[in-house]
Design an enzyme around this catalytic site. Structure first.
Site, PDB file in Angstrom:
ATOM      1  CB  SER A   1      13.453 -21.698  38.745  1.00 16.20           C
ATOM      2  OG  SER A   1      13.330 -20.667  39.493  1.00 16.20           O
TER       3      SER A   1
ATOM      4  CB  SER B   1      13.148 -17.034  42.201  1.00 15.30           C
ATOM      5  OG  SER B   1      12.201 -17.992  41.695  1.00 15.30           O
TER       6      SER B   1
END
Length: 346
Positions: free
Chosen positions: A91, A93
């Site tokens: 991911s 973020s």
């Protein structure tokens, strides 16, 4: 087990998406790679994810990142990503937030200017470049996973929506990519609930019709994500901007545009002949936050054209705290958690 135990947390956010970084309170996990440790956590200790993402401790919009010792000596730390839908191997973020936390916790000492280090994710090593000014982490650039287009401009009838044209990219998870204007959306904050409802119906319709398989990973589960794409603005030579919104779970539109969503968009734009290596795309969320994706190179894996990319954003520390786990609390289920708590035998 003691009736009261604690976990040490550093809450962060990037683009508005909160990542709770677990910095202490968990025993070392079995497994000779971070991926193997993730699989152990998923299969034998899912209570940690549920504890921190469900009431009364958390909400589904959050993510959790458990810091673990790196198994590769080149990495400063490892991390395992937990979200409401499970355990993604990568991911953007969460990586930005974890890299920020590693610097703020002193695991990697801050250096003024630009500094580089590696983290070990379940997907493997991730190169990090941090920009530090006056002791403040101003930006994190991390490698996105190699991304490619699986399906280009397929169509489906969705009972509540009508005729939908979509493409599918893999960028750490499979993303349905949909033109927002074609469905009447301007990608403004007042549309958030309707965007979530529409995305849910489209994703469920696609899942009912077909599945997707990664060219090396194989079956990675049913389609989880949808990325709404706004019009592309050509800001400067090699620099583009687009409003975006990413759906990840029923009722949940991410507050950021997401790193993997931005990587998926880069893959699609290259597939369409709109960008080339060295070009950048800034994705802008419903809340006016953004990430910058850069297409760095293009290669081929079998029948797929695969784009390498970087994602740049800023992480913010918003809290440092101890979570108190009361094992006699009827709201808390310790059955799949107590055996990894480091203070359970005290």
């Amino acid at each position: 087990m003691k009736p009261e135990l604690t976990l040490q947390l550093m809450d962060t956010h990037a683009g508005g998406d909160v990542s709770r970084i677990v910095t202490g309170g968990i025993d070392p996990l079995p497994g000779d790679t971070v991926r193997a440790q993730m699989e152990y956590l998923r299969d034998d200790a899912d209570g940690l994810r549920r504890l921190l993402l469900e009431e009364p401790y958390g909400i589904p919009e959050m993510s959790v990142d458990l810091l673990v010792p790196a198994t590769d000596p080149r990495a400063a730390a490892g991390y395992i990503i937990m979200e409401v839908m499970g355990y993604p191997i990568y991911s953007g973020s969460n990586t930005i937030c974890t890299a920020t936390a590693v610097l703020e916790a002193g695991i990697v000492p801050k250096q003024e200017g630009k500094q580089s280090f590696m983290l070990e994710s379940p997907a493997g090593l991730v190169q990090i470049e941090a920009t530090v000014h006056d002791g403040v982490v101003e930006a994190i650039t991390c490698e996105g996973l190699p991304s490619y287009i699986d399906t280009y401009e397929a169509s489906i009838e969705v009972p509540s929506v009508g005729h939908v044209i979509y493409s599918v990219a893999y960028s750490g998870g499979f993303y349905a990519l949909v033109d927002a204007r074609s469905l009447g959306f301007d990608l403004t904050i007042d549309e958030e609930r309707r965007l979530a409802e529409t995305a849910h119906d489209i994703v469920e319709a696609i899942k009912a019709e077909r599945g997707f398989s990664h060219y090396t990973l194989g079956d990675v589960g049913p389609l989880p994500f949808l990325h709404f794409m706004g019009p592309v603005e050509h800001v400067a030579e090699g620099y583009y901007r687009s409003r975006s919104a990413t759906y990840v779970h029923p009722g949940v539109i991410c507050r950021s545009t997401t790193g993997t969503g931005t990587s998926a968009r880069l893959a699609l734009m290259h597939h369409q002949g709109l960008i080339n290596p060295g070009d950048k795309l800034e994705t802008v969320s419903l809340r006016q936050t953004g990430f910058i994706g850069e297409l760095t190179s293009v290669g081929r894996q079998g029948e797929h054209q695969v784009v390498s990319n970087n994602i740049t954003g800023k992480g913010y520390v918003i809290a440092r705290s101890d979570i108190v786990i009361n094992s006699d609390d009827p709201m808390v289920d310790c059955d799949s958690l107590h055996h990894i708590l480091s203070s359970r035998h005290d």
